[in-house]
Each structure stands twice: as C-alpha cells, then as structure tokens.
Design an enzyme around this catalytic site. Structure first.
Site, PDB file in Angstrom:
ATOM      1  N   HIS A  37     -75.294 -43.046  16.446  1.00 57.59           N
ATOM      2  CA  HIS A  37     -76.317 -42.036  16.165  1.00 57.59           C
ATOM      3  C   HIS A  37     -77.675 -42.714  16.072  1.00 57.59           C
ATOM      4  CE1 HIS A  37     -72.504 -40.571  14.599  1.00 57.59           C
ATOM      5  NE2 HIS A  37     -72.943 -39.346  14.791  1.00 57.59           N
TER       6      HIS A  37
ATOM      7  N   LYS B  70     -68.580 -41.014  20.944  1.00 60.14           N
ATOM      8  CA  LYS B  70     -69.616 -40.042  20.565  1.00 60.14           C
ATOM      9  C   LYS B  70     -70.989 -40.714  20.506  1.00 60.14           C
ATOM     10  CE  LYS B  70     -71.231 -36.997  16.873  1.00 60.14           C
ATOM     11  NZ  LYS B  70     -71.244 -36.768  15.407  1.00 60.14           N
TER      12      LYS B  70
ATOM     13  N   GLN C  58     -78.432 -27.936  14.705  1.00 60.12           N
ATOM     14  CA  GLN C  58     -77.143 -27.242  14.813  1.00 60.12           C
ATOM     15  C   GLN C  58     -77.357 -25.731  14.786  1.00 60.12           C
ATOM     16  OE1 GLN C  58     -74.548 -28.795  11.780  1.00 60.12           O
ATOM     17  NE2 GLN C  58     -74.151 -30.683  12.899  1.00 60.12           N
TER      18      GLN C  58
END
Length: 259
Positions: A147, A174, A239
């Site tokens: 991230h 990810k 989100q």
C-alpha cells in the site's frame, strides 16, 4: 494462461473468476461494535468480509482476538473472512504490537482456523516464509500486499511488487496506491493488466481517494479480482457503499455482456 489457474476458491467464493468479488471491511474498536457492524454488513451480502483488526482496541490480547474472530464467524456463516492487521506505515491504525508480536498473532489466528484468509504486507519480508508455511499447514489463504498512501509508483515497480508476492508464495497479490492525476489511474490499470498476464495467482489492485473511485468500479476489467466497498464504515479513502457498487457493476455488466 488458463483462467482456472488464477482462481482461488474460499468457502465456495471464486476469487479471480469472471466476476469481481466485493469485500467489505469491519473496523469497529470494541467487540460489541465489531459484531454489530458484522451483522449490518452481512445483511448486505458481500462476497468477503475483512476484519481490520488494527482498529480493535484489544488487539494486544490474543485470546480476545480469537474470541472476537469466533463471534464474527458465527455471524458470517459461510461468507469468507479476511483477517488484516494493516501497519501504520501502510495506512493502518497504530497498534501496540511489535512486528514479531503481529506475526505471532497472525500465526495464532491461522491455527484457530476461524478465518479463511490473512493479509500480510510485503514489508514483512523476512517473516513471510514462516508465516506462509503456517498458513498453508492450516489451510488459510494468504494475500501479500503493498500500500502506498502518498503516490503511484511507476508501472514497472507495481508489476514487480505483484511478481514478488507470487515469488514469496502468496495465494493472492494486492497493490493499493494513491493517485495524483488521471494519468496515475492509467498506470494502475496498465500495471494490473500486465501483471495479470504474467501471474498465475489472482491479484487485487486499486487507486484510493475520490480520484481513484473509477478503479474500484472498473478494475475487474483489467484483471483485479476483488473490489472493496463500505458496508457501514470505511477503512480506506474512496470506498463506495456496497449498494452503489453492486448497482454500478450490474449496469456495466448487463450492457457489456448483453448489449
């Protein structure tokens, strides 16, 4: 490469298939808040729920973590549970645990088999091999993640992060980054598409913040297997509420596949 090679099946949920999975985070601080949030989220039928344990005020107590995981499991039923302790360095909530204690907690959670997946950051480079061994032994799928909340690195660097995750034995890779311009969104999409062609495991990618919303809606078209949506409370900027995300995906797919 055959798409079946890129599918991870968890409790019947296919991660990496033709349809993107929707994952919804649980970010309560107390057990009571967590269980209330889990009930609310599960009513909205996500494909996966992610327990962001870095928000749990009793994370320092392994027994309370396991008790809470059991309670979440009872509510979630057959919805796969992803257990995450996001580091402060990669955008998580500060926790009173050393890196060694975090790995020990991941290990205990794997041994409990109360969750289905764990998310461990690539920055834990030295510990990843031993944790991968434990997760395999207990049948827990492992996401290895990167991230960046300050920028979007070059495409080659993002692809390399995902290849690195696969080389360390990840079940899923990810990458989440912060865009500064629409050009950064293209970098993310290009990295996703390129990594998708090179990896034999599913991958998850997204750009965060308001600018990155389009990647949460369309990332699956470039090869991202999971998109994150808000059930009750957000765990990252950008989100989208799960109801909105489901509606948009339905509209796009209806017209893409049925004209």
């Amino acid at each position: 490469m055959n798409i079946s090679q890129k599918i991870v099946s968890v409790r019947g949920t296919q991660i990496g298939g033709e349809q993107p999975c929707i994952c919804t985070p649980i970010v309560g601080a107390s057990m009571e808040q967590i269980l209330s949030e889990t009930e609310e989220v599960c009513r909205k039928r996500p494909d996966i729920i992610e327990w962001r344990a870095d928000f749990f005020k009793d994370i320092y107590d392994p027994q309370k973590v396991l008790e809470t995981a059991l309670a979440i499991r009872k509510i979630a039923g057959e919805i796969p549970i992803l257990f995450t302790i996001r580091s402060e360095k990669e955008g998580g909530n500060p926790v009173p645990l050393t890196e060694t204690e975090k790995i020990e907690l991941f290990t205990e959670v794997c041994k409990s088999r109360l969750v289905d997946m764990i998310d461990c950051e690539l920055l834990y480079e030295e510990e990843l091999a031993s944790l991968r061994q434990v997760s395999k032994e207990y049948g827990i799928r492992m996401i290895m993640s990167y991230h960046n909340f300050s920028s979007t690195p070059p495409k080659e660097e993002l692809v390399q992060k995902m290849l690195q995750a696969e080389s360390y034995g990840a079940d899923i890779a990810k990458v989440a980054v912060m865009p500064a311009s629409p050009q950064d969104l293209l970098v993310l999409f290009q990295a996703t598409q390129e990594a998708r062609s090179q990896l034999s495991i599913p991958l998850i990618t997204m750009s965060m913040g308001g600018l990155g919303v389009i990647t949460r809606l369309a990332g699956w078209m470039f090869g991202s297997a999971v998109t994150f949506a808000v059930g009750q409370n957000s765990s990252a900027p950008g989100q989208i509420p799960i109801e909105d995300l489901k509606e948009v995906l339905h509209i796009v797919q209806k017209h893409m596949f049925h004209g």
